[in-house]
Design a protein around this motif. Structure first.
Motif, PDB file in Angstrom:
ATOM      1  N   THR A  50     -30.688 -21.168  19.764  1.00  0.00           N
ATOM      2  CA  THR A  50     -31.028 -20.610  18.456  1.00  0.00           C
ATOM      3  C   THR A  50     -32.357 -21.136  17.918  1.00  0.00           C
ATOM      4  OG1 THR A  50     -29.761 -22.361  17.327  1.00  0.00           O
ATOM      5  CG2 THR A  50     -28.592 -20.314  17.853  1.00  0.00           C
ATOM      6  N   HIS A  51     -32.993 -22.024  18.634  1.00  0.00           N
ATOM      7  CA  HIS A  51     -34.254 -22.622  18.200  1.00  0.00           C
ATOM      8  C   HIS A  51     -35.391 -21.594  18.291  1.00  0.00           C
ATOM      9  CE1 HIS A  51     -37.730 -25.359  18.249  1.00  0.00           C
ATOM     10  NE2 HIS A  51     -36.941 -26.260  17.690  1.00  0.00           N
ATOM     11  N   PRO A  52     -36.396 -21.661  17.386  1.00  0.00           N
ATOM     12  CA  PRO A  52     -37.533 -20.735  17.470  1.00  0.00           C
ATOM     13  C   PRO A  52     -38.199 -20.694  18.836  1.00  0.00           C
ATOM     14  CG  PRO A  52     -37.594 -21.888  15.373  1.00  0.00           C
ATOM     15  CD  PRO A  52     -36.476 -22.516  16.170  1.00  0.00           C
ATOM     16  N   ALA A 275     -49.043 -14.296  24.107  1.00  0.00           N
ATOM     17  CA  ALA A 275     -49.392 -14.079  22.697  1.00  0.00           C
ATOM     18  C   ALA A 275     -48.160 -13.656  21.897  1.00  0.00           C
ATOM     19  CB  ALA A 275     -50.493 -13.025  22.584  1.00  0.00           C
ATOM     20  N   VAL A 276     -47.327 -12.812  22.483  1.00  0.00           N
ATOM     21  CA  VAL A 276     -46.079 -12.403  21.827  1.00  0.00           C
ATOM     22  C   VAL A 276     -45.174 -13.612  21.614  1.00  0.00           C
ATOM     23  CG1 VAL A 276     -43.926 -11.100  22.151  1.00  0.00           C
ATOM     24  CG2 VAL A 276     -46.142 -10.019  22.648  1.00  0.00           C
ATOM     25  N   LEU A 277     -45.050 -14.437  22.632  1.00  0.00           N
ATOM     26  CA  LEU A 277     -44.232 -15.651  22.555  1.00  0.00           C
ATOM     27  C   LEU A 277     -44.660 -16.528  21.386  1.00  0.00           C
ATOM     28  CD1 LEU A 277     -42.589 -18.158  23.437  1.00  0.00           C
ATOM     29  CD2 LEU A 277     -44.195 -18.440  25.332  1.00  0.00           C
ATOM     30  N   SER A 278     -45.946 -16.824  21.294  1.00  0.00           N
ATOM     31  CA  SER A 278     -46.444 -17.692  20.233  1.00  0.00           C
ATOM     32  C   SER A 278     -46.238 -17.063  18.863  1.00  0.00           C
ATOM     33  CB  SER A 278     -47.931 -17.985  20.467  1.00  0.00           C
ATOM     34  OG  SER A 278     -48.437 -18.861  19.481  1.00  0.00           O
ATOM     35  N   LYS A 279     -46.524 -15.777  18.741  1.00  0.00           N
ATOM     36  CA  LYS A 279     -46.403 -15.083  17.455  1.00  0.00           C
ATOM     37  C   LYS A 279     -44.957 -15.088  16.957  1.00  0.00           C
ATOM     38  CE  LYS A 279     -47.493 -10.635  15.248  1.00  0.00           C
ATOM     39  NZ  LYS A 279     -46.146 -10.227  14.818  1.00  0.00           N
ATOM     40  N   VAL A 280     -44.026 -14.733  17.828  1.00  0.00           N
ATOM     41  CA  VAL A 280     -42.617 -14.659  17.426  1.00  0.00           C
ATOM     42  C   VAL A 280     -42.076 -16.041  17.086  1.00  0.00           C
ATOM     43  CG1 VAL A 280     -40.280 -14.129  18.240  1.00  0.00           C
ATOM     44  CG2 VAL A 280     -42.154 -12.527  18.676  1.00  0.00           C
ATOM     45  N   GLU A 281     -42.438 -17.051  17.902  1.00  0.00           N
ATOM     46  CA  GLU A 281     -41.972 -18.416  17.623  1.00  0.00           C
ATOM     47  C   GLU A 281     -42.476 -18.890  16.269  1.00  0.00           C
ATOM     48  OE1 GLU A 281     -42.041 -22.804  17.445  1.00  0.00           O
ATOM     49  OE2 GLU A 281     -43.762 -21.427  17.404  1.00  0.00           O
ATOM     50  N   ARG A 282     -43.738 -18.650  15.980  1.00  0.00           N
ATOM     51  CA  ARG A 282     -44.317 -19.123  14.722  1.00  0.00           C
ATOM     52  C   ARG A 282     -43.722 -18.381  13.532  1.00  0.00           C
ATOM     53  NH1 ARG A 282     -50.525 -18.801  16.492  1.00  0.00           N
ATOM     54  NH2 ARG A 282     -50.903 -18.979  14.240  1.00  0.00           N
TER      55      ARG A 282
END
Length: 350
Positions: A50-52, A275-282
């Motif tokens: 469940t972690h970002p 880029a998708v990974l970083s954007k969604v996590e943030r």
């Protein structure tokens, strides 16, 4: 019960790792395939489902498989299923794992250029921190610095602001750290930071912290709020003090052989996926922090807000110590300061 659970996890880790290292069908070492055609892409990290971090990785998996699903099957392993971060970085080096999420402190041991991010109070605000991390001129030389070790960074993840949390008392001033043993990440910079603050540093892997708190091996730790809830540290540590000494990114690293073996077209899709990974996590981070604070309060954790200036005064000499001992960091440090000043000026104009 706790020991049995840890033992089961360790057994599962050994079994899974053994399968990956020795039981995969492949034409080249580390290149597992499904039905002889689809390449398995293994991604390991130490956070919960469940972690970002995991939420971002699931978005990455979806993006890659939507665009290249006939070639790649992305498989994500959270919760240290493939071992600690040190283990999974080593597996990424060899290609047994294709990508993993590493703490900045671990990467410092591969190239000390990463020690720049461990400097306490390097950034004045999250906005300035993000502006620096999104500046490719600053970040690209850091991300490619570990190529000699067989991997390089592909993107960064927001890991929030790090503060102290303790078992028996809140940390209101640096003097409150005297005589306390505090877990820090395995980094020489972090050990020195604790020395300057008057505490005793206890470097250890993240997976060991809960048991160390529970058994009084350590008196506290330092991390973001999610450690209290996702990793249950709030069951033992009841005081979280916002001295906000570091903003340190988590780094997604990739096996260099795998990355270099991608076609130009596939690499472009992977870059878009990073880029998708970083954007969604943030995007997930802020909501996750607020949720963690609510849950931690329900667990009995008390949040305090000490004056951070005395903490700054104690540790700012570390900046010059590190820059003097590692001269290649100075241009990066100066570039970071320039971005921060420009960001501050822009905010004032608005």
């Amino acid at each position: 019960m706790r020991k049995r659970r840890l033992g089961m996890i360790s057994l599962a880790t050994v079994t899974l790792t053994s399968l990956f290292l020795g039981g995969c069908s492949s034409s080249n070492e580390g290149e597992a395939t499904v039905d002889g055609d689809v390449r398995i892409v293994r991604v390991a990290h130490n956070q919960s489902a469940t972690h970002p971090t995991n939420i971002g990785l699931l978005a990455f998996e979806e993006y890659i498989e939507e665009n290249l699903g006939d070639k790649y099957d992305v498989q994500i392993y959270p919760n240290e299923l493939l071992g600690s971060q040190v283990n999974t970085v080593e597996l990424t080096q060899t290609g047994a794992v294709d990508f993993s999420v590493a703490s900045n402190a671990i990467l410092e041991s591969f190239d000390n250029i990463y020690s720049i991010f461990n400097l306490p109070y390097l950034f004045e605000s999250p906005e300035q921190y993000h502006a620096v991390m999104d500046d490719s001129d600053i970040i690209e030389p850091i991300f490619t610095s570990t190529a000699k070790s067989g991997f390089e960074a592909v993107t960064w993840l927001d890991a929030g602001t790090r503060s102290f949390y303790t078992v028996d008392k809140p940390i209101e001033t640096p003097d409150d750290l005297k005589g306390l043993k505090i877990r820090v990440q395995q980094s020489a910079t972090n050990v020195r930071m604790m020395q300057l603050l008057g505490g005793s540093a206890a470097p250890m892997g993240f997976g060991e912290v809960y048991t160390a708190l529970q058994s009084n091996v350590i008196d506290g730790a330092e991390n973001n709020e999610l450690a209290l809830t996702n990793n249950l540290h709030g069951e033992v540590a009841k005081y979280y003090s916002y001295n906000m000494h570091q903003m340190v990114p988590d780094i997604v690293i990739g096996n260099l052989k795998f990355l270099d073996g991608l076609s130009e077209e596939d690499r472009e899709i992977f870059n878009e996926g990073f880029a998708v990974l970083s954007k969604v996590e943030r995007e997930s981070w802020s909501a996750a922090v607020e949720d963690a604070k609510v849950k931690a309060t329900e667990m009995g954790v008390q949040f305090t807000y000490p004056d951070i200036e005395p903490f700054k005064e104690k540790v700012l000499p570390l900046h010059e110590e590190v820059l003097t001992s590692n001269p290649k960091l100075r241009p990066i440090y100066e570039a970071i300061q320039k971005v921060e000043y420009e960001s501050a000026d822009s905010s004032e104009e608005e």
